[in-house]
Design a protein around this motif. Structure first.
Motif, short mmCIF file in Angstrom:
data_model
loop_
_atom_site.label_atom_id
_atom_site.label_comp_id
_atom_site.label_asym_id
_atom_site.label_seq_id
_atom_site.Cartn_x
_atom_site.Cartn_y
_atom_site.Cartn_z
N UNK A 1 0.83 12.04 42.41
CA UNK A 1 -0.05 13.01 43.28
C UNK A 1 -0.99 14.05 42.59
N UNK A 2 -0.20 14.64 41.49
CA UNK A 2 -1.08 15.62 40.93
C UNK A 2 -2.28 15.10 40.04
N UNK A 3 -1.93 14.03 39.58
CA UNK A 3 -3.08 13.22 38.74
C UNK A 3 -4.12 12.71 39.61
N UNK A 4 -3.80 12.47 40.65
CA UNK A 4 -4.94 11.92 41.83
C UNK A 4 -5.64 13.15 42.35
N UNK A 5 -4.93 14.11 42.44
CA UNK A 5 -5.67 15.52 42.93
C UNK A 5 -6.64 15.97 41.84
N UNK A 6 -6.06 16.08 40.59
CA UNK A 6 -7.11 16.48 39.42
C UNK A 6 -8.12 15.54 39.60
N UNK A 7 -7.98 14.20 39.39
CA UNK A 7 -9.15 13.34 39.43
C UNK A 7 -9.94 13.30 40.38
N UNK A 8 -9.57 13.73 41.80
CA UNK A 8 -10.41 13.96 42.86
C UNK A 8 -11.36 15.22 42.33
N UNK A 9 -10.69 16.18 42.04
CA UNK A 9 -11.40 17.31 42.25
C UNK A 9 -12.44 17.35 40.83
N UNK A 10 -11.96 16.69 39.79
CA UNK A 10 -12.84 16.34 38.55
C UNK A 10 -14.30 15.78 38.86
N UNK A 11 -13.91 14.53 39.77
CA UNK A 11 -15.04 13.66 40.09
C UNK A 11 -16.00 14.31 41.20
N UNK A 12 -15.36 15.38 42.02
CA UNK A 12 -16.25 16.07 43.07
C UNK A 12 -17.20 16.78 42.30
N UNK A 13 -16.82 17.55 41.24
CA UNK A 13 -17.88 18.12 40.57
C UNK A 13 -19.04 17.28 39.92
#
Length: 409
Positions: free
Chosen positions: A64-76
């Motif tokens: 879950x944390x990796x997916x959260x980080x990835x989502x936030x990363x790609x939002x930028x």
């Protein structure tokens, strides 16, 4: 100029805790934004939030944390795409900053360069847009040419037209000069380069905090960006590249993330943008950059441009009245940056005494030694404005100069 500011400058300043500091017992007047901008609390809060709540690697985990980080990363990435009006998010490559972006293109594009090909840069360039091309030309046997400028700091477009030939493979120049504030006619110069079949690389370090940049309207092939110049974190930036060019170029670095398959016999590379993003990225920097982009867009880039034009007009008039003043860089189109010298005084001495009054300016050659040689000066005093600067601070600078100058003469 009529005051049509559409935001509360005092409210803006309250969002930057550092601006309430004192330096040498004086209120801080920060005028070194060309080097780096200060950060709104929304951005620093985003860094804290990442480390306290997410702190996981991106693109590599099912948890879950990796997916959260990835989502936030790609939002930028998507927010930056929208901010510069790129056609695709995959055309936005995260790098360490403008210097890294330019070096990426210089190495990767350089692999396509042949002996006797020609690269054109300009007199106005930062060392980061000179040295990588010198290295590439030396490595590939290509020739480096330089667009001259006039005494105002305006590039000579007639000379530029003459330099462009069928041998020109790439033209690289800045959108705004970090040393003089000149705003170059990017769209026109890009069209001229494309007419001879050359690619165009723009150093956008100084333009992104001040202008609304539309890479599709400009039609540039590559555009380099630094987050820390636009109220974001240090150590993170981006390279915009047209998809057709990024697909042509070989990757600059090898490692994890940028691969599709690896065997001991052969490696195949990942699709864009990951092809150019080897290794673990500056994750918290990317994620926090989104907060800076949101902050800038909430104010509005057009509003920022207009307000800083008022600072430029006000500051030019005020500084021109200082005894012994020479302002370097008087282009008709320029940003709110004042590069100047005082007759008979060394820039370093003036800057040192201004610091004692709490006024932060930069002195020296500003990583533009060839430009300083063209001006026949060892360096200048540079006061570079940001969104949070005020006319009152310009008055403080002028008062500081009027106090310092008699002490040094």
């Amino acid at each position: 100029m009529e005051n049509t500011i559409s935001f509360d400058i005092n409210d803006i300043r309250k969002q930057f805790p550092v601006l309430s500091r004192e330096v040498n017992g004086k209120p801080l007047v920060y005028m070194d934004n060309g080097a780096t901008t200060h950060k709104p609390k929304a951005m620093t809060d985003a860094i804290t939030d990442y480390y306290e709540r997410i702190n996981s690697n991106v693109h590599r985990g099912v948890h879950h944390l990796s997916q959260q980080a990835t989502d936030a990363f790609e939002v930028t990435r998507e927010k930056l795409r929208a901010h510069i009006n790129a056609e695709h998010a995959r055309e936005v490559i995260f790098t360490k900053g403008t210097t890294d972006s330019i070096n990426t293109v210089a190495w990767s594009f350089g692999e396509l360069v042949k002996p006797r090909d020609e690269v054109i840069i300009s007199t106005l360039e930062h060392h980061s847009n000179i040295v990588p091309w010198q290295m590439m030309c030396e490595r590939k046997g290509a020739t480096l040419k330089v667009i001259p400028m006039d005494d105002r700091g305006v590039l000579d477009l007639e000379a530029y037209q003459t330099l462009l030939t069928e041998k020109t493979v790439l033209v690289a120049f800045n959108h705004i000069s970090n040393a003089l504030g000149t705003i170059n006619p990017v769209k026109k110069m890009t069209k001229m380069a494309h007419e001879v079949g050359a690619a165009v690389m723009i150093d956008g370090a100084q333009s992104m905090p001040h202008l609304k940049v539309d890479v599709r309207d400009l039609d540039v092939d590559f555009y380099a960006i630094s987050a820390h110049k636009m109220y974001g974190p240090t150590g993170i930036g981006a390279l915009y590249g047209k998809e057709e060019w990024l697909n042509k170029l070989p990757p600059y670095q090898g490692g994890g993330e940028m691969i599709a398959t690896v065997t001991f016999e052969k490696t195949t590379y990942a699709d864009l943008p990951h092809k150019f993003e080897a290794g673990t990225p500056h994750i918290e920097g990317v994620i926090a950059w989104a907060a800076s982009l949101d902050w800038l867009n909430a104010i509005g880039m057009e509003n920022i441009t207009h307000y800083e034009a008022e600072l430029l007009e006000y500051g030019t008039k005020a500084l021109s009245e200082v005894d012994g003043m020479t302002i370097h860089g008087t282009a008709p189109q320029k940003s709110a940056l004042f590069s100047f010298n005082i007759e008979g005084l060394h820039p370093y001495d003036v800057g040192t005494l201004l610091d004692q009054l709490g006024i932060a300016v930069r002195t020296g050659h500003h990583c533009t030694q060839p430009l300083m040689n063209r001006l026949n000066v060892p360096g200048t005093i540079r006061a570079s404005m940001g969104l949070y600067n005020t006319k009152e601070e310009i008055d403080t600078l002028v008062a500081g100069l009027n106090r310092v100058i008699p002490m040094l003469k």
